[in-house]
Design a protein around this motif. Structure first.
Motif, PDB file in Angstrom:
ATOM      1  N   ALA A 109      29.742  41.456  30.498  1.00 45.65           N
ATOM      2  CA  ALA A 109      30.211  40.920  31.534  1.00 45.65           C
ATOM      3  C   ALA A 109      28.966  40.794  32.721  1.00 45.65           C
ATOM      4  O   ALA A 109      28.840  39.908  33.498  1.00 45.65           O
ATOM      5  CB  ALA A 109      31.230  41.344  32.205  1.00 45.65           C
ATOM      6  N   ALA A 110      28.535  41.943  32.878  1.00 44.12           N
ATOM      7  CA  ALA A 110      27.323  42.229  33.892  1.00 44.12           C
ATOM      8  C   ALA A 110      26.276  41.096  33.954  1.00 44.12           C
ATOM      9  O   ALA A 110      25.261  41.003  34.737  1.00 44.12           O
ATOM     10  CB  ALA A 110      26.717  43.561  33.989  1.00 44.12           C
ATOM     11  N   SER A 112      26.669  38.124  31.834  1.00 44.00           N
ATOM     12  CA  SER A 112      27.118  36.570  31.402  1.00 44.00           C
ATOM     13  C   SER A 112      27.972  36.185  32.721  1.00 44.00           C
ATOM     14  O   SER A 112      28.526  36.961  33.195  1.00 44.00           O
ATOM     15  CB  SER A 112      27.926  36.674  30.312  1.00 44.00           C
ATOM     16  N   GLY A 151      34.338  40.046  33.806  1.00 42.97           N
ATOM     17  CA  GLY A 151      33.024  39.283  33.705  1.00 42.97           C
ATOM     18  C   GLY A 151      32.962  38.821  34.972  1.00 42.97           C
ATOM     19  O   GLY A 151      31.732  38.477  35.554  1.00 42.97           O
ATOM     20  N   ILE A 154      32.138  41.819  38.188  1.00 47.19           N
ATOM     21  CA  ILE A 154      30.805  42.484  37.842  1.00 47.19           C
ATOM     22  C   ILE A 154      29.737  41.373  37.806  1.00 47.19           C
ATOM     23  O   ILE A 154      29.612  40.448  36.963  1.00 47.19           O
ATOM     24  CB  ILE A 154      30.835  43.386  36.543  1.00 47.19           C
ATOM     25  N   PRO A 155      28.676  41.504  38.791  1.00 50.14           N
ATOM     26  CA  PRO A 155      27.781  40.421  39.054  1.00 50.14           C
ATOM     27  C   PRO A 155      26.891  40.537  37.618  1.00 50.14           C
ATOM     28  O   PRO A 155      26.855  41.478  36.954  1.00 50.14           O
ATOM     29  CB  PRO A 155      26.964  40.905  40.215  1.00 50.14           C
ATOM     30  N   PRO A 156      26.197  39.385  37.433  1.00 44.59           N
ATOM     31  CA  PRO A 156      26.137  38.260  37.888  1.00 44.59           C
ATOM     32  C   PRO A 156      27.509  37.357  37.871  1.00 44.59           C
ATOM     33  O   PRO A 156      28.109  37.444  36.842  1.00 44.59           O
ATOM     34  CB  PRO A 156      25.079  37.290  37.647  1.00 44.59           C
ATOM     35  N   SER A 157      27.913  36.840  38.843  1.00 49.51           N
ATOM     36  CA  SER A 157      29.425  36.156  38.514  1.00 49.51           C
ATOM     37  C   SER A 157      29.364  34.810  39.165  1.00 49.51           C
ATOM     38  O   SER A 157      29.116  34.529  40.427  1.00 49.51           O
ATOM     39  CB  SER A 157      30.316  36.844  39.257  1.00 49.51           C
TER      40      SER A 157
HETATM   41 NA    NA Z   1      29.310  38.885  35.400  1.00 53.80          NA
END
Ligand code: NA
Ligand code: NA
Lengths: 434, 197, 323
Positions: A109-110, A112, A151, A154-157
């Motif tokens: 998630a961090a 994507s 996802g 957590i950055p990028p978002s």
């Molecule tokens: Na993310």
């Protein structure tokens, strides 16, 4: 501007959306019809500079870049390897492989921007082995759906970028603001899994112990997401790069790792390009429509009217936020989260500002509400996704049952954010002034 | 035909953003290591987005990725679905046409004023804006073409064909595509049989 | 019933001039002008409209009054930049003369092209030099590395024998302390709040530019007023403008004083050496204006409309000693 008109227009827009007309068109239509009704032809003329202004907005350039970054990592097969390596590391904890679900989702998630891609990818790797080892299906599915939702926090978002562009909040600050809540929520999920595994005697306890050599050897696939996360967040936090620049750095790093994995072929790149373009096109058309709607909302004083209305109710800040939690919880049951976000922010953000709420904090709050929407029935994107990839033929109620505790955890965590806003604001406040 | 257009647009889109990423990376490194600034990523990024977003609108259109909520839609009888699908195509085409018209008025003003960007590069705005307009025009033409086709199918009573082509992509479909691509990517990158161990 | 006008203001984060002058003026418009007009005032950034698009928005006719940002809008109307060429406005007094001479020319141009009347202009304040090096006059920047924020300033600084270095504002503090650059240019209040005086030793209050803005009204709205009402409105804006000029100068003086250890009411107190510009500094800047800034701008402006630089020379030329 009477509140009734606003509510009517908002309801009309929701109806257009829910019967299945394109979201972007529903928003643009309400914006244009509303604007022309109040201001006539000059309103039409003034949309053109707005359209160029949005599409030429270099802050939004970060959206296709982050989507491309996620696509590259996905198609390089990096997420798949991450799961295996985290299983070796976390399998000993009570709850076993379920922790790897959460851990992989959090880590992936961090990098994507998309939680659907996260849940789908991790789920495809995870579910067969979970099934094989007799993990409870509802728990497995629930942890994947909830993990996937991390996802967008957590950055990028992409969701944080959209919030930032609609409200003129620094995207760098929002990303930094998402880090601590994202980590805490991940830990909260893992704590819950451990606790429920200890108390539930019928469930698998944990995996067998892996040797240190095995652990280190399997960790190769953890390097790319960690490095990319450090590049993106480090460059933003240190002031080395803007959010858009950090996205570009991340893309180049992802390209490098894809090449290392020998997957930098023309056909894989083509697949990344077309998927990135489709996702970005969908998002950017909605954002274009949102800016048209935003112009109408801003000019007609809708936001002020709604703020005045809320103030007249005599709500305290906490009361207002709790009301919003309920509002978003209900809306999120039925609406796609992206549409929900762009349709509501132009109204709820000014209200929050009237009450003096920190804009970065409010951005994290709104994105938390979107996360909830992803895993609440009946319309919950992540629920559908994990249901679609499960290897057995169970009913979707398993997924919903499995997701319920995580919905509860997210709600509790949201209350914690309201009670202790420093969870969000502490880290961004340490940043260099930009 | 549609496939070839898609490939062309997607390649342009992807190469543009990969190129932009490389440019920005070089700029950030030069700035940090040597204190030299090319001072162009902000401006270039804006133009890339303007052109790229119009290309991506068309690709999302072909891929049926412009979001529609299908919660009610999927429960309707075929004829109602067909009407809604046609209406959606018409509305999307109208929005595309409106943006095309508005983009034209942006271009007309830019030409009229000889607008030049207020940046070190002093770019005559007409260069990026004509590419942007071209992208907008492609989106407009594609959307109108698809809308007309939908109308024609509806008038001919070919509702099942119409629904097949125009209904919002369900999560199931999206997932199938995702899983297909997953299969491709989990296959060994090197397809020749391994000779050594 | 009062007329309802819409105004587009400076961005929210603009600071004291917006908060203490512009906003109160528009929010009490009927009272301040004595006209039966209520204004719905929106800071430009709250509408999602970019500040480069203000002239096009005025022409579109949706807004009646706009707080016009000169530099971004010179994209569409290069003549605007003639108000604030690098080196043209070293101090408030000169800027005021330039404004008085050039506003009528600009007004005519904006009426012709954008259906817009320019009522008045006002400054944020001089952009001055800060150095981490002992300088005694402006000519001492020769051989030093100077941070610049745009291309015309870069050319200007280069013509002084200095090396222009483009660095983003947040990086200046560190770059000054590490010696990547020796000098940097910005407004004294911005320098104060960003802590530049911690890493600099000297300030030289000679403006490279004075950051002008203006108030413009759409002709549609303007022509809906009677002649007497137009006079009243012009007078009200003249009064506002005069207030802002004075307010801007007092903020500037205070920031200069704060930076150099004097009395200080709005910023942090620092101990920079304040280097008063000499007569030869003014001459030097004026020469660079005539030889560097003016020709560069004139080429762009004349491409947009033929008589642009000629009009400028006729109105502003005498102030800087051009025949
Ligand atoms: Na993310
Ligand atoms: Na939901």
């Amino acid at each position: 501007m009477a509140v009734e008109y606003v509510i009517t227009a908002f309801a009309a827009m929701l109806i257009m959306m829910i019967v299945g007309l394109p979201i972007a068109v529903a928003m643009a239509a309400v914006g244009i019809i509303g604007g022309v009704a109040v201001y006539g032809a000059p309103f039409m003329n003034s949309i053109s500079p707005v359209i160029w202004g949005v599409q030429n907005n270099s802050l939004l350039t970060s959206i296709p870049l982050f989507v491309l970054l996620g696509e590259l990592l996905l198609r390089a097969g990096i997420a798949d390897g991450m799961y295996k390596s985290l299983s070796v590391w976390l399998g000993r904890l009570p709850g076993g492989l379920l922790h790897s679900n959460i851990g992989t989702c959090a880590l992936f998630a961090a990098t994507s921007g998309s939680s659907v891609a996260t849940a789908a990818t991790v789920g495809t790797v995870a579910l067969p082995s979970l099934n094989e080892r007799n993990y409870k299906m509802s728990k497995s599915l629930g942890s994947l759906a909830a993990g996937g939702a991390l996802g967008i926090l957590i950055p990028p978002s992409v969701n944080l970028i959209i919030y930032g562009s609609l409200t003129n909040t620094s995207i760098g600050q929002l990303f930094v603001g998402g880090v601590v809540p994202g980590i805490l929520l991940t830990l909260l999920f893992m704590a819950f899994i451990a606790a429920s595994s200890i108390f539930d005697k019928t469930d698998v306890k944990h995996e067998t112990k892996a040797s240190w050599a095995e652990r280190w050897k399997s960790s190769v696939d953890l390097i790319p997401p960690l490095v990319i996360f450090l590049i993106v967040m480090g460059s933003i936090y240190s002031g080395l790069a803007t959010a858009t620049e950090s996205a570009a750095l991340g893309v180049v790093a992802a390209l490098f790792f894809t090449a290392l994995k020998k997957r930098c072929t023309w056909s894989i790149l083509q697949a990344c390009f077309i998927q990135t373009a489709r996702v970005s096109g969908m998002i950017l058309l909605i954002i274009t429509a949102a800016f048209i709607l935003n112009l109408t909302i801003s000019l007609t004083g809708v936001a002020e009217a709604m703020s005045a209305w809320v103030t007249s109710l005599g709500l305290s800040t906490v009361g207002f936020l709790l009301a919003l939690v309920v509002f978003y919880l209900i809306l999120g049951m039925f609406m796609d989260v992206l549409s929900m976000q762009v349709a509501t922010i132009p109204i709820t953000y000014p209200m929050s500002q009237a009450l003096g709420i920190d804009p970065v904090w409010f951005g994290i709050f709104v994105v938390m509400m979107c996360e909830l929407g992803l895993i609440t029935p009946p319309v919950g994107m992540n629920l559908f996704v994990v249901q679609g990839i499960r290897p057995d033929n169970g009913s979707i109620s398993d997924v919903m049952k499995g997701a319920v505790p995580f919905v509860a955890l997210m709600l509790v965590f949201t209350l914690a954010l309201i009670a202790i806003p420093q969870i969000v604001t502490w880290l961004p406040n340490l940043m260099k002034p930009a | 035909m549609q496939n070839r257009i898609e490939t062309l647009l997607a390649t342009t889109f992807g190469v543009m953003f990969l190129g932009l990423s490389l440019f920005i990376t070089v700029e950030v490194l030069l700035r940090k290591l040597f204190g030299i600034s090319l001072d162009g990523s902000y401006e270039l990024g804006g133009y890339a987005l303007a052109i790229g977003s119009t290309l991506s609108f068309t690709l999302a259109l072909f891929g049926r990725s412009h979001i529609r909520i299908d919660i009610i839609h999927e429960r309707l009888p075929a004829i109602a679905k067909a009407v809604l699908n046609t209406l959606s195509a018409i509305l999307l085409a109208s929005f595309a046409a409106l943006m095309g018209y508005l983009a034209w008025s942006v271009i007309a003003d830019t030409l009229d004023y000889h607008a030049v960007s207020q940046t070190p590069w002093a770019t005559p705005l007409i260069y990026p804006q004509s590419l942007w307009y071209a992208g907008q025009a492609i989106f407009m033409i594609a959307a109108i073409y698809l809308a007309l086709k939908a109308c024609w199918l509806l008038l001919k009573g070919r509702t099942s064909e119409l629904n097949e082509m125009y209904q919002p992509k369900s999560i199931k479909q999206e997932l199938e595509e995702e899983l297909d691509s997953l299969k491709v990517r989990t296959a060994t990158p090197n397809t020749t049989p391994q000779e050594h161990n | 019933d009062n007329m309802q006008w819409k105004a587009l203001g400076q961005p929210l984060a603009t600071g004291p001039i917006l908060q203490n002058q512009e906003k109160p003026f528009f929010e009490n418009f009927a009272q301040r002008t004595g006209l039966p007009i209520d204004v719905d005032f929106k800071p430009v950034d709250t509408t999602g409209i970019k500040d480069t698009e203000q002239l096009r928005m005025l022409k579109a006719g949706l807004f009646d009054v706009v707080s016009l940002r000169v530099s971004p809008n010179s994209r569409d109307e290069p003549a605007l930049l003639g108000l604030d060429l690098v080196g043209l406005n070293p101090d408030y007094a000169t800027a005021r003369k330039v404004a008085d001479a050039y506003v009528p020319v600009l007004d005519k141009q904006l009426q012709k092209r954008f259906n817009t009347k320019l009522l008045t202009v006002w400054p944020f304040g001089p952009q001055i030099l800060f150095c981490n090096a002992p300088i005694k006059s402006f000519s001492d920047i020769k051989g030093l590395k100077v941070r610049v924020y745009d291309q015309s300033l870069a050319k200007f600084v280069e013509s002084m024998g200095a090396t222009p270095v483009p660095i983003s504002f947040p990086d200046v503090h560190q770059s000054l302390s590490m010696g990547v650059i020796d000098c940097a240019i910005t407004g004294p209040a911005s320098a104060n709040s960003a802590g530049w005086p911690e890493v600099a030793t000297h300030q030289l209050p000679l403006g490279m530019g004075i950051a002008l803005n203006g108030y413009a009204v759409s002709l549609k709205a303007w022509n809906s007023l009677s002649e007497a009402q137009q006079a009243k409105m012009q007078a009200a804006f003249d009064k506002l403008s005069t207030d802002i000029w004075a307010y801007s100068e007092s903020l500037y003086d205070d920031a200069i004083s704060c930076n150099s250890g004097g009395e200080c009411s709005t910023g942090n107190k620092f101990n920079l050496v304040n280097v008063e510009p000499t007569a030869s500094d003014f001459e030097l800047v004026n020469d660079a204006l005539v030889n560097i800034s003016l020709p560069g701008w004139a080429a762009i402006c004349d491409a947009s409309s033929d008589d642009c630089s000629a009009n400028w020379k006729a109105s502003v030329g005498p102030i800087i000693g051009l025949e």
